[in-house]
Motif scaffolding. Structure first.
Motif, PDB file in Angstrom:
ATOM      1  N   ASN A  68       0.864  -1.186   0.000  1.00 23.27           N
ATOM      2  CA  ASN A  68       0.000   0.000   0.000  1.00 23.27           C
ATOM      3  C   ASN A  68       0.899   1.234   0.000  1.00 23.27           C
ATOM      4  N   THR A  69       1.152   1.736  -1.212  1.00 21.63           N
ATOM      5  CA  THR A  69       2.004   2.902  -1.427  1.00 21.63           C
ATOM      6  C   THR A  69       3.454   2.635  -1.029  1.00 21.63           C
ATOM      7  N   PRO A  70       4.119   1.700  -1.696  1.00 22.38           N
ATOM      8  CA  PRO A  70       5.535   1.449  -1.406  1.00 22.38           C
ATOM      9  C   PRO A  70       6.393   2.646  -1.784  1.00 22.38           C
ATOM     10  N   GLY A  71       7.375   2.980  -0.932  1.00 19.80           N
ATOM     11  CA  GLY A  71       8.189   4.172  -1.135  1.00 19.80           C
ATOM     12  C   GLY A  71       9.628   3.861  -1.465  1.00 19.80           C
ATOM     13  N   GLN A  72      10.552   4.455  -0.704  1.00 21.36           N
ATOM     14  CA  GLN A  72      11.976   4.307  -0.997  1.00 21.36           C
ATOM     15  C   GLN A  72      12.451   2.880  -0.739  1.00 21.36           C
ATOM     16  N   MET A  73      13.506   2.475  -1.485  1.00 17.83           N
ATOM     17  CA  MET A  73      14.020   1.110  -1.436  1.00 17.83           C
ATOM     18  C   MET A  73      15.526   1.124  -1.233  1.00 17.83           C
ATOM     19  N   ASP A  74      16.072  -0.037  -0.865  1.00 17.97           N
ATOM     20  CA  ASP A  74      17.510  -0.257  -0.891  1.00 17.97           C
ATOM     21  C   ASP A  74      17.777  -1.749  -0.996  1.00 17.97           C
ATOM     22  N   VAL A  75      18.998  -2.097  -1.438  1.00 17.39           N
ATOM     23  CA  VAL A  75      19.384  -3.485  -1.676  1.00 17.39           C
ATOM     24  C   VAL A  75      20.517  -3.858  -0.733  1.00 17.39           C
ATOM     25  N   ASP A  76      20.447  -5.070  -0.148  1.00 15.92           N
ATOM     26  CA  ASP A  76      21.537  -5.513   0.719  1.00 15.92           C
ATOM     27  C   ASP A  76      22.593  -6.259  -0.099  1.00 15.92           C
ATOM     28  N   THR A  77      23.615  -6.738   0.577  1.00 13.73           N
ATOM     29  CA  THR A  77      24.740  -7.380  -0.116  1.00 13.73           C
ATOM     30  C   THR A  77      24.374  -8.712  -0.756  1.00 13.73           C
ATOM     31  N   GLU A  78      23.231  -9.290  -0.367  1.00  9.81           N
ATOM     32  CA  GLU A  78      22.800 -10.571  -0.919  1.00  9.81           C
ATOM     33  C   GLU A  78      21.740 -10.407  -2.009  1.00  9.81           C
ATOM     34  N   GLY A  79      21.449  -9.163  -2.359  1.00  6.16           N
ATOM     35  CA  GLY A  79      20.492  -8.916  -3.428  1.00  6.16           C
ATOM     36  C   GLY A  79      19.049  -8.822  -2.969  1.00  6.16           C
ATOM     37  N   ASN A  80      18.798  -8.837  -1.646  1.00  3.47           N
ATOM     38  CA  ASN A  80      17.442  -8.660  -1.140  1.00  3.47           C
ATOM     39  C   ASN A  80      17.074  -7.178  -1.177  1.00  3.47           C
ATOM     40  N   LEU A  81      15.833  -6.901  -1.521  1.00  2.00           N
ATOM     41  CA  LEU A  81      15.340  -5.534  -1.627  1.00  2.00           C
ATOM     42  C   LEU A  81      14.497  -5.203  -0.391  1.00  2.00           C
ATOM     43  N   TYR A  82      14.700  -4.022   0.175  1.00  2.00           N
ATOM     44  CA  TYR A  82      13.925  -3.564   1.331  1.00  2.00           C
ATOM     45  C   TYR A  82      13.129  -2.333   0.913  1.00  2.00           C
ATOM     46  N   VAL A  83      11.856  -2.300   1.293  1.00  2.00           N
ATOM     47  CA  VAL A  83      10.946  -1.249   0.836  1.00  2.00           C
ATOM     48  C   VAL A  83      10.171  -0.689   2.023  1.00  2.00           C
ATOM     49  N   ALA A  84      10.101   0.635   2.092  1.00  2.00           N
ATOM     50  CA  ALA A  84       9.235   1.276   3.083  1.00  2.00           C
ATOM     51  C   ALA A  84       7.810   1.239   2.536  1.00  2.00           C
ATOM     52  N   ASP A  85       6.975   0.401   3.115  1.00  2.00           N
ATOM     53  CA  ASP A  85       5.586   0.223   2.663  1.00  2.00           C
ATOM     54  C   ASP A  85       4.735   1.221   3.450  1.00  2.00           C
ATOM     55  N   ARG A  86       4.624   2.421   2.902  1.00  2.00           N
ATOM     56  CA  ARG A  86       4.174   3.580   3.675  1.00  2.00           C
ATOM     57  C   ARG A  86       2.818   3.396   4.347  1.00  2.00           C
ATOM     58  N   LYS A  87       1.788   3.159   3.587  1.00  2.00           N
ATOM     59  CA  LYS A  87       0.436   3.107   4.168  1.00  2.00           C
ATOM     60  C   LYS A  87       0.162   1.798   4.907  1.00  2.00           C
ATOM     61  N   ASN A  88       1.069   0.844   4.808  1.00  2.00           N
ATOM     62  CA  ASN A  88       0.984  -0.354   5.651  1.00  2.00           C
ATOM     63  C   ASN A  88       1.810  -0.192   6.923  1.00  2.00           C
ATOM     64  N   HIS A  89       2.505   0.941   7.054  1.00  2.00           N
ATOM     65  CA  HIS A  89       3.264   1.277   8.272  1.00  2.00           C
ATOM     66  C   HIS A  89       4.304   0.206   8.617  1.00  2.00           C
ATOM     67  N   CYS A  90       4.973  -0.318   7.596  1.00  2.00           N
ATOM     68  CA  CYS A  90       5.965  -1.363   7.866  1.00  2.00           C
ATOM     69  C   CYS A  90       7.048  -1.368   6.802  1.00  2.00           C
ATOM     70  N   ILE A  91       8.068  -2.184   7.044  1.00  2.00           N
ATOM     71  CA  ILE A  91       9.169  -2.337   6.094  1.00  2.00           C
ATOM     72  C   ILE A  91       9.113  -3.757   5.553  1.00  2.00           C
ATOM     73  N   ARG A  92       9.138  -3.889   4.231  1.00  2.00           N
ATOM     74  CA  ARG A  92       9.045  -5.211   3.610  1.00  2.00           C
ATOM     75  C   ARG A  92      10.396  -5.640   3.051  1.00  2.00           C
ATOM     76  N   LYS A  93      10.622  -6.934   3.036  1.00  2.00           N
ATOM     77  CA  LYS A  93      11.831  -7.524   2.463  1.00  2.00           C
ATOM     78  C   LYS A  93      11.419  -8.391   1.283  1.00  2.00           C
ATOM     79  N   ILE A  94      12.123  -8.226   0.162  1.00  2.00           N
ATOM     80  CA  ILE A  94      11.811  -8.980  -1.047  1.00  2.00           C
ATOM     81  C   ILE A  94      13.071  -9.689  -1.524  1.00  2.00           C
ATOM     82  N   THR A  95      13.022 -10.991  -1.634  1.00  2.00           N
ATOM     83  CA  THR A  95      14.179 -11.757  -2.096  1.00  2.00           C
ATOM     84  C   THR A  95      14.336 -11.574  -3.613  1.00  2.00           C
ATOM     85  N   PRO A  96      15.492 -11.943  -4.166  1.00  2.00           N
ATOM     86  CA  PRO A  96      15.669 -11.846  -5.622  1.00  2.00           C
ATOM     87  C   PRO A  96      14.648 -12.663  -6.406  1.00  2.00           C
TER      88      PRO A  96
END
Length: 432
Positions: free
Chosen positions: A348-376
């Motif tokens: 719900n309205t995903p915002g800024q992202m970043d990638v870790d050293t293993e290629g996992n993506l982290y996203v600030a899921d704004r309107k869900n009030h949480c941080i999500r992790k997405i594997t490759p």
């Protein structure tokens, strides 16, 4: 009769004295001059900040003479009454021996401590809504929404705002224990609602997007960077609705995301914007875009009409993009907070992202009030926060609470920093 009462009283007194004497014989008093002895400690497992109680005798009460290590890493001694020492387990201690050093003597408990790593959320900066510079303990933020670390370990961030009612937007920097405002939209005719920024490869230039649908005559511009100072704001484009910018770390090319229509353009040497691709045909709203560290993959987060995360390959030799695909999310105007893989996941309205050293993506899921992790592979989980529940709570990552987090970026210490917009703070997520 009086003699009888007197006799009874004498007998009772002797009896009580005898009992008291017997009790004192059973009690053990530490001898301050004797060697200390250890018995056990509790608990025998835990994580960072777990408080251990070390039992024994003749410990003494002078905390300056007491040192406790867990796996050879020194803990914080909180108290001692001579028989019980309370100590806090240090961060990243790991499993190993618990050792007690009293003056020149060292004692080792038989039971090894089992350290369990956990993901923990802290407040890094800010407290209440206000634009106030100063040292970290005093500085206040009005609405941090987008952030990035520079190569010299300074944290730059954009504050939300589009009018005097919400303090206008600003660019600020946190460095050397001090927060400083570098650009105030209220003092510029070029910008009013700053959205995102990125550094050139050599860090000498900062590129900024401004939503001039709010106000201001600049849609995209740049500033010179020297140390932690930004100067000479210059407009490069008046195109409206520019909300995202990403510099390719391999080629130093600058790409801009256009909020409405989901278009991506390349900055040309003459300052013009060359269209390169469109996310899809659904008029999506681009919230953020970043490159992988090798510059060969671009990720995009999109909100309205999409609420998804996209991925597209980039050839750094031919400087061309491949076909864009959905990494996670419904690719439709459907919101939710379901975890899962690929198109089964919901944001719900995903915002800024970043990638870790293993290629996992982290996203600030704004309107869900949480941080999500997405594997490759596109598997989505909740990394921090309680999906769908807002609040301000530190501690274990899965019980911590955020309120419209929009910024998300790894720091030089490996921690994930979050611009927790409407809690008016920047949070820090660490594994310890």
């Amino acid at each position: 009769m009086a003699r009888l009462h007197t006799g009874v009283l004498i007998c009772m007194t002797l009896a009580l004295w005898g009992c008291s004497k017997d009790e004192r014989k059973d009690m053990i008093y530490p001898d301050k001059n004797s060697t200390a002895k250890i018995t056990q400690y509790t608990p025998i497992s835990g994580g960072s900040s777990t408080e251990l109680s070390l039992y024994g005798i003749n410990f003494g009460t002078d905390l300056d003479q007491i040192k406790v290590t867990v796996n050879d890493k020194e803990g914080t001694v909180l108290s001692s009454n001579g028989r019980i020492i309370v100590v806090r387990v240090p961060q990243n201690a790991g499993s190993g021996k618990v050792k007690l050093k009293l003056r020149d003597q060292e004692y080792t408990y038989k039971q090894d401590f089992e350290y369990g790593y956990q993901t923990v959320v802290y407040t890094f900066l800010g407290s209440t809504k206000l634009d106030e510079d100063g040292d970290f303990s005093q500085a206040k933020l009005s609405g941090p929404r987008y952030l990035k670390w520079s190569s010299d370990n300074a944290l730059y961030f954009v504050e939300e705002g589009a009018s005097s009612a919400d303090n206008y937007a600003a660019v600020r920097v946190a460095a050397n224990n001090k927060v400083t405002t570098l650009l105030k939209a209220s003092e510029s005719t070029l910008v009013e609602r700053l959205r995102a920024f990125d550094f050139s490869k050599d860090q000498s230039t900062v590129y900024l997007t401004n939503d001039n649908n709010a106000n201001g005559s600049m849609g995209f511009g740049k500033m010179n960077k020297s140390g932690d100072k930004l100067t000479n704001l210059t407009a490069l484009s008046v195109t409206a609705g520019l909300t995202a910018v990403a510099v390719n770390p391999a080629t130093d090319e600058v790409f801009v995301g256009i909020y409405s229509g989901g278009k991506v353009a390349r900055l040309m040497p003459d300052g013009s914007l060359e269209p390169v691709f469109v996310v899809n045909s659904k008029n999506v709203n681009i919230m953020d875009m970043i490159f992988s560290k090798d510059g060969k993959t671009m990720y995009l987060s999109a909100a309205y009409n999409a609420h998804s995360i996209y991925r597209v390959s980039y050839d750094t030799n031919t400087k061309t993009f491949g076909s864009i695909s959905v990494l996670a999310g419904p690719d439709a105007n459907t919101t939710g907070n379901a975890t899962g893989s690929g198109t089964a996941a919901r944001f719900n309205t995903p915002g800024q992202m970043d990638v870790d050293t293993e290629g996992n993506l982290y996203v600030a899921d704004r309107k869900n009030h949480c941080i999500r992790k997405i594997t490759p592979q596109g598997a989505v989980s909740t990394y921090a926060g309680v999906a769908g529940t807002s609040g301000l709570q530190n501690g274990n990552a899965l019980t911590a609470k955020f309120y419209d987090p929009e910024g998300c970026k790894f720091g030089p210490d490996g921690a994930l920093y979050i611009a927790d917009t409407w809690n008016h703070v920047i949070r820090k997520i660490v594994v310890e």
